[in-house]
Write a protein that holds these residues in place. Sequence first.
Motif, PDB file in Angstrom:
ATOM      1  N   MET A 135       8.816  -5.037   9.623  1.00  0.00           N
ATOM      2  CA  MET A 135       9.936  -4.963   9.499  1.00  0.00           C
ATOM      3  C   MET A 135      10.613  -4.755   7.650  1.00  0.00           C
ATOM      4  N   ARG A 136       9.737  -5.254   6.963  1.00  0.00           N
ATOM      5  CA  ARG A 136       9.611  -4.699   5.557  1.00  0.00           C
ATOM      6  C   ARG A 136      10.003  -3.217   5.498  1.00  0.00           C
ATOM      7  N   THR A 137       8.850  -3.089   5.931  1.00  0.00           N
ATOM      8  CA  THR A 137       7.874  -2.074   6.029  1.00  0.00           C
ATOM      9  C   THR A 137       9.450  -0.767   6.539  1.00  0.00           C
ATOM     10  N   VAL A 138       9.720  -1.477   7.699  1.00  0.00           N
ATOM     11  CA  VAL A 138      11.033  -0.317   8.455  1.00  0.00           C
ATOM     12  C   VAL A 138      12.398  -0.401   7.234  1.00  0.00           C
ATOM     13  N   THR A 139      12.835  -1.306   6.998  1.00  0.00           N
ATOM     14  CA  THR A 139      13.826  -1.701   5.564  1.00  0.00           C
ATOM     15  C   THR A 139      13.335  -0.591   4.583  1.00  0.00           C
ATOM     16  N   GLU A 140      12.337  -0.151   3.872  1.00  0.00           N
ATOM     17  CA  GLU A 140      11.900   0.528   2.719  1.00  0.00           C
ATOM     18  C   GLU A 140      11.905   1.786   3.657  1.00  0.00           C
ATOM     19  N   THR A 141      11.107   1.918   4.437  1.00  0.00           N
ATOM     20  CA  THR A 141      11.276   3.865   4.990  1.00  0.00           C
ATOM     21  C   THR A 141      12.533   3.844   5.436  1.00  0.00           C
ATOM     22  N   THR A 142      13.464   3.327   5.768  1.00  0.00           N
ATOM     23  CA  THR A 142      14.744   3.435   6.696  1.00  0.00           C
ATOM     24  C   THR A 142      15.682   3.270   5.888  1.00  0.00           C
ATOM     25  N   GLY A 143      15.724   2.612   5.333  1.00  0.00           N
ATOM     26  CA  GLY A 143      16.921   1.386   4.289  1.00  0.00           C
ATOM     27  C   GLY A 143      17.728   0.958   5.818  1.00  0.00           C
ATOM     28  N   VAL A 144      17.402   0.556   7.213  1.00  0.00           N
ATOM     29  CA  VAL A 144      18.611  -0.020   7.703  1.00  0.00           C
ATOM     30  C   VAL A 144      17.527  -0.934   7.885  1.00  0.00           C
ATOM     31  N   LYS A 145      17.923  -2.837   8.015  1.00  0.00           N
ATOM     32  CA  LYS A 145      17.548  -3.300   7.611  1.00  0.00           C
ATOM     33  C   LYS A 145      17.718  -4.433   9.166  1.00  0.00           C
ATOM     34  N   PRO A 146      16.906  -4.749  10.102  1.00  0.00           N
ATOM     35  CA  PRO A 146      16.521  -5.345  11.344  1.00  0.00           C
ATOM     36  C   PRO A 146      16.791  -6.440  11.155  1.00  0.00           C
ATOM     37  N   ASP A 147      18.071  -6.718  12.201  1.00  0.00           N
ATOM     38  CA  ASP A 147      18.430  -8.228  12.372  1.00  0.00           C
ATOM     39  C   ASP A 147      18.086  -9.122  12.900  1.00  0.00           C
ATOM     40  N   HIS A 148      16.919  -8.727  13.438  1.00  0.00           N
ATOM     41  CA  HIS A 148      15.919  -9.574  14.173  1.00  0.00           C
ATOM     42  C   HIS A 148      15.107  -8.815  14.710  1.00  0.00           C
ATOM     43  N   PHE A 149      13.230  -9.460  15.876  1.00  0.00           N
ATOM     44  CA  PHE A 149      12.621  -8.538  16.086  1.00  0.00           C
ATOM     45  C   PHE A 149      11.758  -9.275  17.226  1.00  0.00           C
ATOM     46  N   SER A 168       0.909  -1.201   0.543  1.00  0.00           N
ATOM     47  CA  SER A 168       0.115  -0.416  -0.240  1.00  0.00           C
ATOM     48  C   SER A 168       0.697   1.093  -0.185  1.00  0.00           C
ATOM     49  N   SER A 169       0.345   1.948  -1.385  1.00  0.00           N
ATOM     50  CA  SER A 169       1.533   4.198  -1.026  1.00  0.00           C
ATOM     51  C   SER A 169       0.860   4.359  -0.064  1.00  0.00           C
ATOM     52  N   GLY A 170       1.341   4.891   0.507  1.00  0.00           N
ATOM     53  CA  GLY A 170       1.193   6.716   1.278  1.00  0.00           C
ATOM     54  C   GLY A 170      -0.411   6.415   2.339  1.00  0.00           C
ATOM     55  N   VAL A 171      -0.075   5.422   3.280  1.00  0.00           N
ATOM     56  CA  VAL A 171      -0.538   5.252   4.686  1.00  0.00           C
ATOM     57  C   VAL A 171       0.046   5.261   6.011  1.00  0.00           C
ATOM     58  N   ARG A 172      -0.665   5.044   7.258  1.00  0.00           N
ATOM     59  CA  ARG A 172      -0.012   4.718   7.873  1.00  0.00           C
ATOM     60  C   ARG A 172       1.050   3.357   8.819  1.00  0.00           C
ATOM     61  N   PHE A 173       1.998   3.951   9.438  1.00  0.00           N
ATOM     62  CA  PHE A 173       3.401   2.509   9.229  1.00  0.00           C
ATOM     63  C   PHE A 173       2.268   1.914  10.025  1.00  0.00           C
ATOM     64  N   ASN A 174       1.173   2.300  10.869  1.00  0.00           N
ATOM     65  CA  ASN A 174       0.779   1.254  12.108  1.00  0.00           C
ATOM     66  C   ASN A 174      -0.139  -0.092  10.342  1.00  0.00           C
ATOM     67  N   GLN A 175      -0.096   0.047   9.523  1.00  0.00           N
ATOM     68  CA  GLN A 175      -0.806  -0.439   8.764  1.00  0.00           C
ATOM     69  C   GLN A 175      -0.106  -1.091   8.575  1.00  0.00           C
ATOM     70  N   SER A 176       1.017  -2.011   9.258  1.00  0.00           N
ATOM     71  CA  SER A 176       2.298  -2.846   8.660  1.00  0.00           C
ATOM     72  C   SER A 176       2.165  -3.723   9.204  1.00  0.00           C
ATOM     73  N   LEU A 177       1.327  -3.331  10.790  1.00  0.00           N
ATOM     74  CA  LEU A 177       0.567  -4.774  10.854  1.00  0.00           C
ATOM     75  C   LEU A 177      -0.525  -5.541  11.274  1.00  0.00           C
ATOM     76  N   GLY A 178      -1.124  -5.915  11.234  1.00  0.00           N
ATOM     77  CA  GLY A 178      -2.311  -6.361  11.219  1.00  0.00           C
ATOM     78  C   GLY A 178      -3.198  -6.632  10.310  1.00  0.00           C
TER      79      GLY A 178
END
Length: 299
Positions: free
Chosen positions: A48-62, A28-38
């Motif tokens: 996690m994919r949304t975090v990487t897409e938005t920040t360029g930071v790839k989380p190792d674990h969650f 989805s484009s142009g939506v709230r971040f909290n829509q990435s879960l649930g």
Amino acid sequence: SIPRDLIVDIPDCETKQEDGSTKVIPGSSGVRFNQSLGDLGRDAGCTMRTVTETTGVKPDHFMMADFNAVKTLTSAVGGVDVCVEHAVDDPKSHLKLPAGESTVEGEQALAFVRTRHAFGNEGDLDRIKVQQQFLGSLMRKMSSSDTLTSPTKLVKLAEAATKALTVDSAIGNVGTLKDVALELKEVPPKNITFATVPVLDNPAEKVKATVVVNEAKAPQVFDMIRNDISFTEVEQKKKAKQKKEDAAVAARLEGEKSEPAEVRVRVLNGGAPSGSAGRELTYLQNEAGVTKSENAGNA
């Protein structure tokens, strides 16, 4: 911290269904971040994919902590110390606290991290600050108590964590979580930094409800995380530099001063209320003795 109301692009993500099959959920484009879960069945992997897409930071674990996790883990460490300037009675989160210091755990700890109507401007950005203070206090509690040095308490905490947290498969067992906790013990609490993605009010909205990434400030924050640069070190260097500059200014201000009448001042209008430049000029010439002052028009 990433504000829940940050406008982001959520990429396509593959999720595992209850029957074991996988399903790709369209982005989805142009939506709230909290829509990435649930939302639409998206799981933590989508976040996690949304975090990487938005920040360029790839989380190792969650690790994903739900409401029960907050209650379970705060009780496992014997409560978390919090401090409020004014007494709190929030009917929405059901948080009741006297002014000053309190120790919260279980249901009360959950109310503390959920409340927003009792703090600041009652928005999510102020709630983030409260949650960061809470997590900082939790870190100090774990570091200063014998939780991380007592094998019995440490295993008990790790067991509570495996029941309360959703984690990725690489760290999803008691032994690994115990090892993570032991590594954490070596980090001084003063070196743990909580930062929020720099944001601005969404310019597309008349009634402000969401935020967008502040492109002037956020890239530096993302770059520091990607390159493992210490926020505390940068802050210390900044303070040292400011101290040096302040000392240089103080040194320049020592010694003889010129007479006001010898100082030339040009007053420029930078957008203050109408007449401000004229009033300033009148003050300089008639009261301060700065006779060589002039109105130089608009800045």
